[in-house]
Design a protein around this motif. Sequence first.
Motif, PDB file in Angstrom:
ATOM      1  N   GLN A 308       0.822  -1.211   0.000  1.00  0.00           N
ATOM      2  CA  GLN A 308       0.000   0.000   0.000  1.00  0.00           C
ATOM      3  C   GLN A 308       0.860   1.267   0.000  1.00  0.00           C
ATOM      4  O   GLN A 308       0.381   2.351  -0.335  1.00  0.00           O
ATOM      5  N   ASP A 309       2.138   1.125   0.371  1.00  0.00           N
ATOM      6  CA  ASP A 309       3.034   2.292   0.379  1.00  0.00           C
ATOM      7  C   ASP A 309       3.825   2.429  -0.923  1.00  0.00           C
ATOM      8  O   ASP A 309       4.047   3.530  -1.407  1.00  0.00           O
ATOM      9  N   CYS A 310       4.290   1.318  -1.476  1.00  0.00           N
ATOM     10  CA  CYS A 310       5.152   1.404  -2.670  1.00  0.00           C
ATOM     11  C   CYS A 310       4.398   1.102  -3.959  1.00  0.00           C
ATOM     12  O   CYS A 310       4.878   1.440  -5.043  1.00  0.00           O
ATOM     13  N   LEU A 311       3.254   0.452  -3.873  1.00  0.00           N
ATOM     14  CA  LEU A 311       2.449   0.074  -5.048  1.00  0.00           C
ATOM     15  C   LEU A 311       3.290  -0.632  -6.118  1.00  0.00           C
ATOM     16  O   LEU A 311       3.177  -0.340  -7.313  1.00  0.00           O
ATOM     17  N   GLY A 312       4.153  -1.504  -5.648  1.00  0.00           N
ATOM     18  CA  GLY A 312       4.920  -2.308  -6.592  1.00  0.00           C
ATOM     19  C   GLY A 312       6.212  -1.657  -7.051  1.00  0.00           C
ATOM     20  O   GLY A 312       6.921  -2.199  -7.889  1.00  0.00           O
ATOM     21  N   GLY A 313       6.539  -0.469  -6.500  1.00  0.00           N
ATOM     22  CA  GLY A 313       7.798   0.198  -6.859  1.00  0.00           C
ATOM     23  C   GLY A 313       7.725   0.886  -8.207  1.00  0.00           C
ATOM     24  O   GLY A 313       6.665   1.352  -8.632  1.00  0.00           O
ATOM     25  N   CYS A 314       8.880   0.914  -8.885  1.00  0.00           N
ATOM     26  CA  CYS A 314       8.983   1.665 -10.139  1.00  0.00           C
ATOM     27  C   CYS A 314       8.309   0.895 -11.278  1.00  0.00           C
ATOM     28  O   CYS A 314       8.758  -0.176 -11.680  1.00  0.00           O
ATOM     29  N   THR A 315       7.265   1.497 -11.818  1.00  0.00           N
ATOM     30  CA  THR A 315       6.507   0.859 -12.890  1.00  0.00           C
ATOM     31  C   THR A 315       7.352   0.728 -14.157  1.00  0.00           C
ATOM     32  O   THR A 315       7.217  -0.247 -14.900  1.00  0.00           O
ATOM     33  N   ALA A 316       8.227   1.689 -14.405  1.00  0.00           N
ATOM     34  CA  ALA A 316       9.065   1.649 -15.614  1.00  0.00           C
ATOM     35  C   ALA A 316      10.009   0.450 -15.590  1.00  0.00           C
ATOM     36  O   ALA A 316      10.201  -0.231 -16.602  1.00  0.00           O
ATOM     37  N   ARG A 317      10.606   0.199 -14.437  1.00  0.00           N
ATOM     38  CA  ARG A 317      11.531  -0.946 -14.343  1.00  0.00           C
ATOM     39  C   ARG A 317      10.782  -2.260 -14.500  1.00  0.00           C
ATOM     40  O   ARG A 317      11.264  -3.192 -15.138  1.00  0.00           O
ATOM     41  N   ALA A 318       9.599  -2.328 -13.886  1.00  0.00           N
ATOM     42  CA  ALA A 318       8.798  -3.553 -14.011  1.00  0.00           C
ATOM     43  C   ALA A 318       8.455  -3.793 -15.475  1.00  0.00           C
ATOM     44  O   ALA A 318       8.587  -4.919 -15.987  1.00  0.00           O
ATOM     45  N   PHE A 319       8.047  -2.741 -16.161  1.00  0.00           N
ATOM     46  CA  PHE A 319       7.647  -2.886 -17.565  1.00  0.00           C
ATOM     47  C   PHE A 319       8.844  -3.262 -18.446  1.00  0.00           C
ATOM     48  O   PHE A 319       8.735  -4.106 -19.340  1.00  0.00           O
ATOM     49  N   ALA A 320       9.991  -2.638 -18.175  1.00  0.00           N
ATOM     50  CA  ALA A 320      11.179  -2.899 -18.997  1.00  0.00           C
ATOM     51  C   ALA A 320      11.639  -4.349 -18.895  1.00  0.00           C
ATOM     52  O   ALA A 320      12.127  -4.926 -19.864  1.00  0.00           O
ATOM     53  N   THR A 321      11.478  -4.926 -17.726  1.00  0.00           N
ATOM     54  CA  THR A 321      12.003  -6.275 -17.529  1.00  0.00           C
ATOM     55  C   THR A 321      10.973  -7.384 -17.756  1.00  0.00           C
ATOM     56  O   THR A 321      11.346  -8.528 -17.990  1.00  0.00           O
ATOM     57  N   THR A 322       9.679  -7.034 -17.652  1.00  0.00           N
ATOM     58  CA  THR A 322       8.662  -8.087 -17.781  1.00  0.00           C
ATOM     59  C   THR A 322       7.634  -7.803 -18.870  1.00  0.00           C
ATOM     60  O   THR A 322       6.882  -8.705 -19.249  1.00  0.00           O
ATOM     61  N   GLY A 323       7.545  -6.541 -19.300  1.00  0.00           N
ATOM     62  CA  GLY A 323       6.502  -6.184 -20.259  1.00  0.00           C
ATOM     63  C   GLY A 323       5.147  -5.995 -19.617  1.00  0.00           C
ATOM     64  O   GLY A 323       4.142  -5.818 -20.300  1.00  0.00           O
ATOM     65  N   ASP A 324       5.111  -6.004 -18.280  1.00  0.00           N
ATOM     66  CA  ASP A 324       3.849  -5.882 -17.550  1.00  0.00           C
ATOM     67  C   ASP A 324       3.990  -4.746 -16.533  1.00  0.00           C
ATOM     68  O   ASP A 324       4.880  -4.770 -15.680  1.00  0.00           O
ATOM     69  N   LEU A 325       3.099  -3.764 -16.623  1.00  0.00           N
ATOM     70  CA  LEU A 325       3.169  -2.594 -15.731  1.00  0.00           C
ATOM     71  C   LEU A 325       2.934  -2.956 -14.268  1.00  0.00           C
ATOM     72  O   LEU A 325       3.347  -2.217 -13.375  1.00  0.00           O
ATOM     73  N   SER A 326       2.271  -4.062 -14.014  1.00  0.00           N
ATOM     74  CA  SER A 326       1.880  -4.390 -12.635  1.00  0.00           C
ATOM     75  C   SER A 326       2.825  -5.373 -11.938  1.00  0.00           C
ATOM     76  O   SER A 326       2.626  -5.677 -10.757  1.00  0.00           O
ATOM     77  N   GLU A 327       3.802  -5.871 -12.651  1.00  0.00           N
ATOM     78  CA  GLU A 327       4.740  -6.809 -12.011  1.00  0.00           C
ATOM     79  C   GLU A 327       5.581  -6.072 -10.969  1.00  0.00           C
ATOM     80  O   GLU A 327       5.733  -4.852 -11.026  1.00  0.00           O
ATOM     81  N   PRO A 328       6.165  -6.797 -10.032  1.00  0.00           N
ATOM     82  CA  PRO A 328       7.000  -6.149  -9.009  1.00  0.00           C
ATOM     83  C   PRO A 328       8.239  -5.492  -9.615  1.00  0.00           C
ATOM     84  O   PRO A 328       8.793  -5.975 -10.608  1.00  0.00           O
ATOM     85  N   ASP A 329       8.663  -4.416  -9.007  1.00  0.00           N
ATOM     86  CA  ASP A 329       9.899  -3.732  -9.376  1.00  0.00           C
ATOM     87  C   ASP A 329      11.077  -4.699  -9.183  1.00  0.00           C
ATOM     88  O   ASP A 329      11.250  -5.247  -8.095  1.00  0.00           O
ATOM     89  N   PRO A 330      11.895  -4.926 -10.225  1.00  0.00           N
ATOM     90  CA  PRO A 330      13.013  -5.864 -10.065  1.00  0.00           C
ATOM     91  C   PRO A 330      14.050  -5.413  -9.040  1.00  0.00           C
ATOM     92  O   PRO A 330      14.885  -6.215  -8.620  1.00  0.00           O
ATOM     93  N   HIS A 331      14.018  -4.171  -8.622  1.00  0.00           N
ATOM     94  CA  HIS A 331      14.941  -3.709  -7.580  1.00  0.00           C
ATOM     95  C   HIS A 331      14.469  -4.067  -6.175  1.00  0.00           C
ATOM     96  O   HIS A 331      15.217  -3.882  -5.215  1.00  0.00           O
ATOM     97  N   CYS A 332      13.244  -4.539  -6.052  1.00  0.00           N
ATOM     98  CA  CYS A 332      12.691  -4.791  -4.715  1.00  0.00           C
ATOM     99  C   CYS A 332      13.432  -5.940  -4.033  1.00  0.00           C
ATOM    100  O   CYS A 332      13.641  -7.002  -4.618  1.00  0.00           O
ATOM    101  N   TRP A 333      13.804  -5.720  -2.795  1.00  0.00           N
ATOM    102  CA  TRP A 333      14.586  -6.704  -2.024  1.00  0.00           C
ATOM    103  C   TRP A 333      13.713  -7.623  -1.198  1.00  0.00           C
ATOM    104  O   TRP A 333      14.202  -8.499  -0.522  1.00  0.00           O
ATOM    105  N   LYS A 334      12.428  -7.412  -1.220  1.00  0.00           N
ATOM    106  CA  LYS A 334      11.542  -8.223  -0.356  1.00  0.00           C
ATOM    107  C   LYS A 334      11.259  -9.576  -0.977  1.00  0.00           C
ATOM    108  O   LYS A 334      11.302  -9.733  -2.166  1.00  0.00           O
TER     109      LYS A 334
END
Lengths: 334, 116
Positions: A308-334
Motif C-alpha cells: 500500500q506504500d510502494c504500489l509495486g515500486g517503479c513501474t518503468a523498471r517492471a515494464f522494462a524487464t517483464t513487459g507488464d506494468l503491474s509486475e513487481p519492481d526488479p529492484h525490490c529486495w523483499k
Amino acid sequence: MADAITEQFSAPLTFNWTLSYQCNFVCSHCYSRDEVAEELPTEKIKQIVDLLVKQQVPFINFGGGEPLIRKDLLEVTRYASDQGLNVSMNSNGWLLDHATAQQIKAAGFKSVGISIDSADGASHDDFRNKNGSFARATAALDALHAVGVKTTMSSVISRFNFKDFHALLDLARKHQVTQVYLHNFKCSGRGFKNREDLDLTPQEWKDFYVEALQVKNDTDDLLISFDDPVIASLPGYEENPLVKGSSCGKLSLHLRPNGDITPCGFIPLVVGNILTDDFEELWYNSPVLNHMRNKEAKGKCQGCGVYQDCLGGCTARAFATTGDLSEPDPHCWK
Amino acid sequence: MNLKRKGREGEGLTLLERNPQIVWRNEKRREEKVLQGLEAGEDVAEHGTVILMISGMMHQLNLLGGMIWNLCDGSRDEEQIVDELLKEFAVERELLAEDVADFIQDLLKRDWLTYG
C-alpha cells in the motif's frame, strides 16, 4: 486546509519534455540515445506551451537528448516563462558557458540541473565517453550560480558510483548546488542493454538506500532527493509523497520530440499526441494511465505488507524487464 | 489580532495579495464534484479544490479556502472578500466573517498572503 491527496488531479503538475533526442554524448546508461523521433518546429512547440498553460500545468522540465542542442530552446523558454510556466532543464553542461548561463537567466529558467556521475573527473569522463566533460559540467554549475540561476545536480546511481555518493554530495556543496538528485538506475534504452554491468542487486539497492536515507536525514545544508517508490518501506523514509508508488501518469507525463505523450521517459507506451488528441480525454481516460493509477499487486507483491506504500515500486523498471506494468519492481529486495 | 505584515505596520495597507512565489491552481473537476456534494447536503469541508505547491510540498485548500484564495488578488480587503462570499453562501455575515478572518490570519502567518 483539506484532505490528504488521494484524488486525481485535473492535469499533471510536471511535463518532462524531450525536445530532441540528439545528444553530444554517448552515455552507457542513457534511456534515450537510441531513440529516433521527428522534431517539431518552434511554432508547434509554442502551440504545446499554449495548451499546457490552458491546462494549468505549472512545471515543465526539458530533458533529452541534450536540450541546449535545440537552437530555439531559449526562445521557447522565454515564451513559456512569460506565460507563468516554471521552466527547468537537465543538461550535461557541455554547451553551457558563462554567456549561455546569462542567456538562460534572461530566458527565465527557474533552475538547471547538471548531470554528474562521479566526483572524480576522469571517471565521469570515462563513464560519459567524453573527455573534458567533468570540467565543463562543473564549470556550468559555477557559471549558472554566478548569474543567479538555481542549480541542481543529477547523478544516476549505478554499479559505477553507488559506493561514492558521499563524494558526489561534497562536490555539490563545493559548487553551491541546492539540490542533488540521486536518480535510481532505469533499465531502459542503453541502460537495458548495459544492465548487467550497471544495475545493482536488490540487496545492494537496499543497503545503498538505507545508508543514503540516513545521510539525507542527517544533512541540513543540501537537499537530497531519490524519487524512487521502492524505498517506501525502509527505516528513515519520512517523506509524505503526494501519491503512492510511481508518480508517472499521476503527477507527471513525458513528451517526446514529436508531441507524443508517454507516462514517463522510461515507459515507451504512447498514450496519444498532445497536438492531435484531446488532452483531457487522454488524461482522464487513457487505459495505460488508468492502469498505472490503479495497479493491482502481482507476484511477490501479493500479500506484501508494504504494497500500500510502494504500489509495486517503479513501474518503468517492471515494464522494462517483464513487459507488464503491474509486475513487481526488479529492484525490490523483499 | 494583528494581521499586518512585518515592516508595513502603520502603512494602512488592507488589500490582500497572494504570495507571488507560490505556484497554485484551481482543480476544476474536483470543484465541480464538491459543488455537487454541497448541493446534495454533504460535508465537503475536507475536500480540496485548490492546490498550492510550496517548497516542494503540496497543500490543498477546501472550497471556502479556495474561494478566499482566488479573491486575494490584491484588489480587495477582508470586508470586501466577505461581501463577495456572501453572494455565494447563505450564511450569517458574522459567522462567515469569523471563518474568513481565521483563515486569512493563518495564511498571513505562513507568508502565503500579504497586505499590499
